[in-house]
Design a protein around this motif. Structure first.
Motif, PDB file in Angstrom:
ATOM      1  N   ALA A 136       0.832  -1.199   0.000  1.00  0.00           N
ATOM      2  CA  ALA A 136       0.000   0.000   0.000  1.00  0.00           C
ATOM      3  C   ALA A 136       0.870   1.254   0.000  1.00  0.00           C
ATOM      4  O   ALA A 136       0.584   2.239  -0.711  1.00  0.00           O
ATOM      5  CB  ALA A 136      -0.927  -0.005   1.207  1.00  0.00           C
ATOM      6  N   THR A 186       2.378   1.631  -3.510  1.00  0.00           N
ATOM      7  CA  THR A 186       1.358   2.066  -4.458  1.00  0.00           C
ATOM      8  C   THR A 186       1.080   3.563  -4.285  1.00  0.00           C
ATOM      9  O   THR A 186       1.021   4.319  -5.278  1.00  0.00           O
ATOM     10  CB  THR A 186       0.060   1.268  -4.257  1.00  0.00           C
ATOM     11  N   SER A 187       0.897   3.977  -3.048  1.00  0.00           N
ATOM     12  CA  SER A 187       0.619   5.407  -2.833  1.00  0.00           C
ATOM     13  C   SER A 187       1.829   6.265  -3.202  1.00  0.00           C
ATOM     14  O   SER A 187       1.687   7.379  -3.714  1.00  0.00           O
ATOM     15  CB  SER A 187       0.179   5.662  -1.390  1.00  0.00           C
TER      16      SER A 187
END
Length: 156
Positions: free
Chosen positions: A19, A22-23
């Motif tokens: 996560a 991805t961010s």
């Protein structure tokens, strides 16, 4: 159980890591787009500044040209007014001369008519007055001829 908890903890760390990655990728692409937009904005601002400077120079040139035209037009108007005044005075003087000549011609015609009507006067008196009148008529005719020649010379 401790292996399951360790495994779950590792799995949770992996998900959080995915996560985060991805961010981070999304943020990186947004930052890249913002930098590209910033560069385009800078180019646009530079072009606007250049156009503004060019327009200011053109306006200054137009103001200079306008003031020159204004001065030239004022000079020409003053000159035209002087010419108009001179021309008006010359026309008035010409009209005065023509009026005088017409008065002289009218007077000579009246004298000629008077001489024809009054033959009963003594010959000496008629001759002396007649000589004066003839001289006046000749002078008037000469003035009329000179004036006519002058007018013909000006008309050409």
């Amino acid at each position: 159980m401790s292996t399951v908890i360790t495994l779950l903890a590792d799995l949770l760390v992996a998900v959080l890591l995915i996560a985060t990655i991805t961010s981070s990728v999304r943020l990186s692409s947004r930052i890249t787009r913002l930098k590209a937009d910033e560069e385009a904005m800078r180019k646009t601002i530079a072009e606007l500044m250049l156009a503004t400077e060019t327009a200011e120079r053109a306006i200054a040139g137009l103001r200079t040209t306008l003031s020159d035209c204004d001065r030239t037009l004022a000079d020409r108007l003053r000159t035209a007014e002087r010419y108009a005044a001179d021309l008006a005075s010359q026309v008035e003087a010409g009209e005065t001369v023509v009026n005088r000549i017409s008065q002289i011609v009218d007077a000579t015609r009246q004298v000629a008519v008077f001489e024809r009507k009054a033959p009963s006067e003594p010959a000496e008196k008629v001759n002396s007055q007649g000589d004066r009148l003839r001289a006046a008529v000749a002078t008037a005719e000469a003035l009329a001829e000179r004036t006519a020649k002058r007018f013909k010379g000006q008309v050409r």
